[in-house]
Motif scaffolding. Structure first.
Motif, PDB file in Angstrom:
ATOM      1  N   UNK A   1       0.835  -1.204   0.000  1.00  0.00           N
ATOM      2  CA  UNK A   1       0.000   0.000   0.000  1.00  0.00           C
ATOM      3  C   UNK A   1       0.869   1.253   0.000  1.00  0.00           C
ATOM      4  N   UNK A   2       1.999   1.172  -0.654  1.00  0.00           N
ATOM      5  CA  UNK A   2       2.942   2.286  -0.633  1.00  0.00           C
ATOM      6  C   UNK A   2       2.306   3.539  -1.237  1.00  0.00           C
ATOM      7  N   UNK A   3       2.356   4.631  -0.475  1.00  0.00           N
ATOM      8  CA  UNK A   3       1.778   5.890  -0.926  1.00  0.00           C
ATOM      9  C   UNK A   3       2.844   6.834  -1.463  1.00  0.00           C
ATOM     10  N   UNK A   4       2.436   8.007  -1.922  1.00  0.00           N
ATOM     11  CA  UNK A   4       1.052   8.480  -1.905  1.00  0.00           C
ATOM     12  C   UNK A   4       0.194   7.987  -3.081  1.00  0.00           C
ATOM     13  N   UNK A   5       0.803   7.271  -4.021  1.00  0.00           N
ATOM     14  CA  UNK A   5       0.058   6.821  -5.210  1.00  0.00           C
ATOM     15  C   UNK A   5      -0.641   5.497  -4.916  1.00  0.00           C
ATOM     16  N   UNK A   6      -1.539   5.501  -3.944  1.00  0.00           N
ATOM     17  CA  UNK A   6      -2.244   4.275  -3.578  1.00  0.00           C
ATOM     18  C   UNK A   6      -2.983   3.668  -4.765  1.00  0.00           C
ATOM     19  N   UNK A   7      -3.498   4.501  -5.630  1.00  0.00           N
ATOM     20  CA  UNK A   7      -4.320   4.028  -6.742  1.00  0.00           C
ATOM     21  C   UNK A   7      -3.548   3.163  -7.731  1.00  0.00           C
ATOM     22  N   UNK A   8      -2.223   3.185  -7.672  1.00  0.00           N
ATOM     23  CA  UNK A   8      -1.406   2.354  -8.557  1.00  0.00           C
ATOM     24  C   UNK A   8      -1.098   0.992  -7.958  1.00  0.00           C
ATOM     25  N   UNK A   9      -1.567   0.717  -6.758  1.00  0.00           N
ATOM     26  CA  UNK A   9      -1.195  -0.513  -6.059  1.00  0.00           C
ATOM     27  C   UNK A   9      -2.192  -1.646  -6.261  1.00  0.00           C
ATOM     28  N   UNK A  10      -3.181  -1.423  -7.086  1.00  0.00           N
ATOM     29  CA  UNK A  10      -4.164  -2.467  -7.373  1.00  0.00           C
ATOM     30  C   UNK A  10      -4.683  -2.265  -8.792  1.00  0.00           C
ATOM     31  N   UNK A  11      -5.151  -3.331  -9.443  1.00  0.00           N
ATOM     32  CA  UNK A  11      -5.700  -3.197 -10.793  1.00  0.00           C
ATOM     33  C   UNK A  11      -6.945  -2.311 -10.778  1.00  0.00           C
ATOM     34  N   UNK A  12      -7.088  -1.418 -11.750  1.00  0.00           N
ATOM     35  CA  UNK A  12      -8.239  -0.492 -11.767  1.00  0.00           C
ATOM     36  C   UNK A  12      -9.586  -1.205 -11.688  1.00  0.00           C
ATOM     37  N   UNK A  13      -9.669  -2.395 -12.296  1.00  0.00           N
ATOM     38  CA  UNK A  13     -10.949  -3.102 -12.306  1.00  0.00           C
ATOM     39  C   UNK A  13     -11.315  -3.654 -10.920  1.00  0.00           C
ATOM     40  N   UNK A  14     -10.359  -3.637  -9.982  1.00  0.00           N
ATOM     41  CA  UNK A  14     -10.637  -4.116  -8.628  1.00  0.00           C
ATOM     42  C   UNK A  14     -10.857  -2.954  -7.653  1.00  0.00           C
ATOM     43  N   UNK A  15     -11.132  -1.793  -8.192  1.00  0.00           N
ATOM     44  CA  UNK A  15     -11.416  -0.646  -7.329  1.00  0.00           C
ATOM     45  C   UNK A  15     -12.805  -0.821  -6.721  1.00  0.00           C
ATOM     46  N   UNK A  16     -12.817  -1.280  -5.483  1.00  0.00           N
ATOM     47  CA  UNK A  16     -14.059  -1.664  -4.806  1.00  0.00           C
ATOM     48  C   UNK A  16     -14.697  -0.503  -4.054  1.00  0.00           C
ATOM     49  N   UNK A  17     -13.871   0.311  -3.429  1.00  0.00           N
ATOM     50  CA  UNK A  17     -14.379   1.402  -2.586  1.00  0.00           C
ATOM     51  C   UNK A  17     -14.238   2.724  -3.334  1.00  0.00           C
ATOM     52  N   UNK A  18     -15.349   3.404  -3.531  1.00  0.00           N
ATOM     53  CA  UNK A  18     -15.386   4.619  -4.350  1.00  0.00           C
ATOM     54  C   UNK A  18     -16.142   5.722  -3.615  1.00  0.00           C
ATOM     55  N   UNK A  19     -15.865   6.992  -4.010  1.00  0.00           N
ATOM     56  CA  UNK A  19     -14.883   7.449  -5.011  1.00  0.00           C
ATOM     57  C   UNK A  19     -13.463   7.347  -4.466  1.00  0.00           C
ATOM     58  N   UNK A  20     -12.531   7.091  -5.362  1.00  0.00           N
ATOM     59  CA  UNK A  20     -11.130   6.916  -4.981  1.00  0.00           C
ATOM     60  C   UNK A  20     -10.310   8.132  -5.394  1.00  0.00           C
ATOM     61  N   UNK A  21      -9.209   8.319  -4.692  1.00  0.00           N
ATOM     62  CA  UNK A  21      -8.281   9.417  -4.990  1.00  0.00           C
ATOM     63  C   UNK A  21      -7.251   8.924  -5.999  1.00  0.00           C
ATOM     64  N   UNK A  22      -7.417   9.283  -7.241  1.00  0.00           N
ATOM     65  CA  UNK A  22      -6.535   8.784  -8.293  1.00  0.00           C
ATOM     66  C   UNK A  22      -5.464   9.816  -8.661  1.00  0.00           C
ATOM     67  N   UNK A  23      -4.791  10.293  -7.640  1.00  0.00           N
ATOM     68  CA  UNK A  23      -3.677  11.230  -7.805  1.00  0.00           C
ATOM     69  C   UNK A  23      -2.798  11.144  -6.570  1.00  0.00           C
ATOM     70  N   UNK A  24      -1.549  11.582  -6.718  1.00  0.00           N
ATOM     71  CA  UNK A  24      -0.642  11.637  -5.568  1.00  0.00           C
ATOM     72  C   UNK A  24      -0.782  12.943  -4.802  1.00  0.00           C
ATOM     73  N   UNK A  25      -1.556  13.872  -5.333  1.00  0.00           N
ATOM     74  CA  UNK A  25      -1.749  15.170  -4.679  1.00  0.00           C
ATOM     75  C   UNK A  25      -2.982  15.102  -3.783  1.00  0.00           C
TER      76      UNK A  25
END
Length: 555
Positions: free
Chosen positions: A390-414
């Protein structure tokens, strides 16, 4: 845009140069940094000295004059500008992470910076960060470089002025501190986060301490340990090799595992499996550069130092000495020297595929390679999987996009562009993906009839997600929140493994809430795998009291 701004600024400044002596330039630069790059320092101070404005001004003045006393050594015509620019850039960088993310720049953080990789660090260089450095670092530096002309001085004044300013600054520092010495000394001792937030003092002290630490270890050679290690009786009279997978998680905090009572279902897969979940485990540090070598060393957190870690081999070497095949598989920033004497494989970068996107791989890449590797196992083996987790801040890169279960997600490092709930959702998605990877690995091991298998998962440290205004990790341990120091730990063992090593899982299940830490890992691995050595300490082996007395044949 930036180049145009720099060009315009340069033309204007060169036409209106101000003449200053070196000591005045240094005094102005120090004052600028104190007032502009120390938002956290002043806000913390305002809280500490609530209702005591003069006391806050007094300690602020003392800090200023102490800094000026040190910086006066650089108040010479040929070095003052480069040094002032260095301080301005450094302070703008460190103040961004301190003021916006609550990240303390101490020795351990400097160590993290020095051992980081491009893949890891690039996600910290955001547009918001660059804008901050431009405004508070580069523009003031251009003013110093182009808008200031250093006053010519006679040699006596040139060398005497810095000495005089340094001496006067020391006297003023002492004088200001003694106006309220009792309160000031108490604050410095009890509220170390106050001085730890001061820029550029904190990063400069941290850098000096890091350089000193590295200097002491330049010629250090890791001394062998556990050369007497041998396999115990659990290995007698059996015809199947054992395989233990030790999964080292990255930045996973215990608080966000639904196995530990978290309200969000982040562990739907593991909850279906016969695992043991340990819910009261503490880390050795709050950053990988400290926790990772510490957890594999024979030293507990109270005794571990960087020097001791380098000067001694670790538990992986002890296992190797006992004729166990040990390998390190990495999808992170490297093994920090732990795998210097064993085979290693890196999976952190790969061509676009199911598990590798945008030049980085997620942790599914381990199982993909394990399926092939397991076919050739002929001797007792320990594989270490070092996750990107779960290395941050780019959490959104740590799992396949199709497995994004909890939304809305923060898809940026900012993080500034996201709500806190979006940040938490993205982090929870990484935990859910880790859950999936671990569960699939366990199911694969369950299918391996030719192996006596087990899996132990433990994260290196936790993560802050905005609690108290703090994000990421690396807060000094003495003041770190539990979100950074409480880590998940999960154990799965096949029936063959339990029988071979006489481990009573029913006994262990009654101890899953016992207070454990990464101090236990070294000795528990040896105890779990029945490795006999003088380095083993039964008191730190969480398997010790749950070992059966009767040896079971696996023929």
């Amino acid at each position: 845009m930036i180049s145009q701004l720099i060009s315009t600024t340069r033309r204007r400044l060169t036409r209106r140069q101000i003449v200053l002596s070196p000591v005045v330039l240094m005094a102005v630069t120090t004052l600028f940094v104190l007032l502009v790059d120390n938002r956290t320092f002043w806000s913390t101070g305002a809280d500490v000295f609530r209702g005591q404005t003069l006391a806050l001004v007094g300690i602020g003045g003392a800090v200023y004059f102490l800094t000026l006393a040190v910086f006066s050594a650089f108040a010479l015509p040929w070095v003052v500008k480069p040094f002032a620019i260095f301080i301005l850039i450094l302070s703008s960088v460190s103040s961004y992470y301190m003021d916006n993310l609550g990240v303390f720049i101490d020795r351990n953080m400097i160590q993290n910076v020095m051992v980081t990789t491009v893949n890891e660090s690039k996600h910290l260089i955001t547009l918001d960060f660059l804008s901050h450095v431009l405004i508070y670092g580069i523009v003031p530096s251009l003013v110093v470089a182009l808008g200031i002309k250093i006053k010519k001085q006679r040699k006596l004044v040139m060398f005497g002025a810095p000495v005089a300013v340094a001496a006067l600054s020391v006297l003023l520092t002492v004088g200001l501190l003694f106006t309220n010495y009792k309160d000031y000394s108490a604050v410095v001792r009890a509220k170390r986060d106050f001085m730890g937030s001061y820029q550029p003092g904190a990063p400069l002290v941290g850098t000096v301490r890091y350089a000193s630490m590295v200097g002491k270890t330049l010629n250090v050679v890791a001394q062998p340990i556990g050369q007497d290690a041998v396999k115990g009786p659990s290995y007698d009279k059996r015809d199947k090799p054992s395989l233990t997978i030790l999964v080292v998680g990255e930045t996973a905090r215990a608080q966000n595992f639904s196995l530990n009572g978290y309200a969000v279902d982040t562990n739907p897969e593991l909850s279906k499996l016969p695992i043991l979940n340990f819910d009261n485990v503490s880390s050795c540090g709050t950053a990988t550069a400290v926790s990772l070598p510490c957890m594999f060393s024979k030293f507990g957190r109270a005794d571990y130092t960087f020097e001791k870690g380098l000067a001694n081999q670790n538990v992986l070497d002890v296992l190797s000495n006992a004729d166990v095949n040990v390998e390190w598989w990495d999808n992170n920033t490297g093994d920090k020297g732990l795998a210097a004497r064993i085979p290693t494989r890196s999976f952190s970068v790969g061509p676009d595929s199911e598990f590798c996107r945008a030049g980085e791989c997620d942790d599914g890449v381990f199982l993909e390679n394990l399926r092939t590797y397991a076919e050739g196992i002929t001797k007792d083996t320990v594989l270490v999987f070092h996750q990107i987790g779960t290395h941050g801040p780019a959490y959104y890169l740590r799992y396949p996009p199709e497995l994004e279960k909890f939304k809305p997600a923060c898809r940026t490092s900012e993080f500034k562009k996201c709500t806190r709930q979006e940040i938490v959702n993205t982090y929870d998605n990484t935990i859910a993906y880790t859950d999936k990877v671990l569960a699939e690995t366990i199911r694969f091991l369950q299918s391996q009839d030719d192996l006596s298998a087990s899996l132990l998962y433990m994260s290196d440290h936790g993560e802050s997600l905005g609690e108290g205004g703090v994000y990421l990790h690396g807060t000094p341990y003495f003041m770190a929140p539990e979100e950074q120091t409480k880590v998940p730990m999960i154990l799965w063992m096949s029936d063959k493994f339990e029988n071979q090593f006489n481990i009573m899982s029913d006994c262990l299940s009654g101890k899953t809430s016992s207070a454990l830490s990464q101090d236990n890992l070294f000795h528990s691995l040896l105890g779990m795998l029945d490795i006999k050595t003088d380095e083993y300490n039964e008191n730190l082996d969480f398997f010790a009291s749950c070992k059966g007395q009767k040896q079971v044949s696996l023929q």
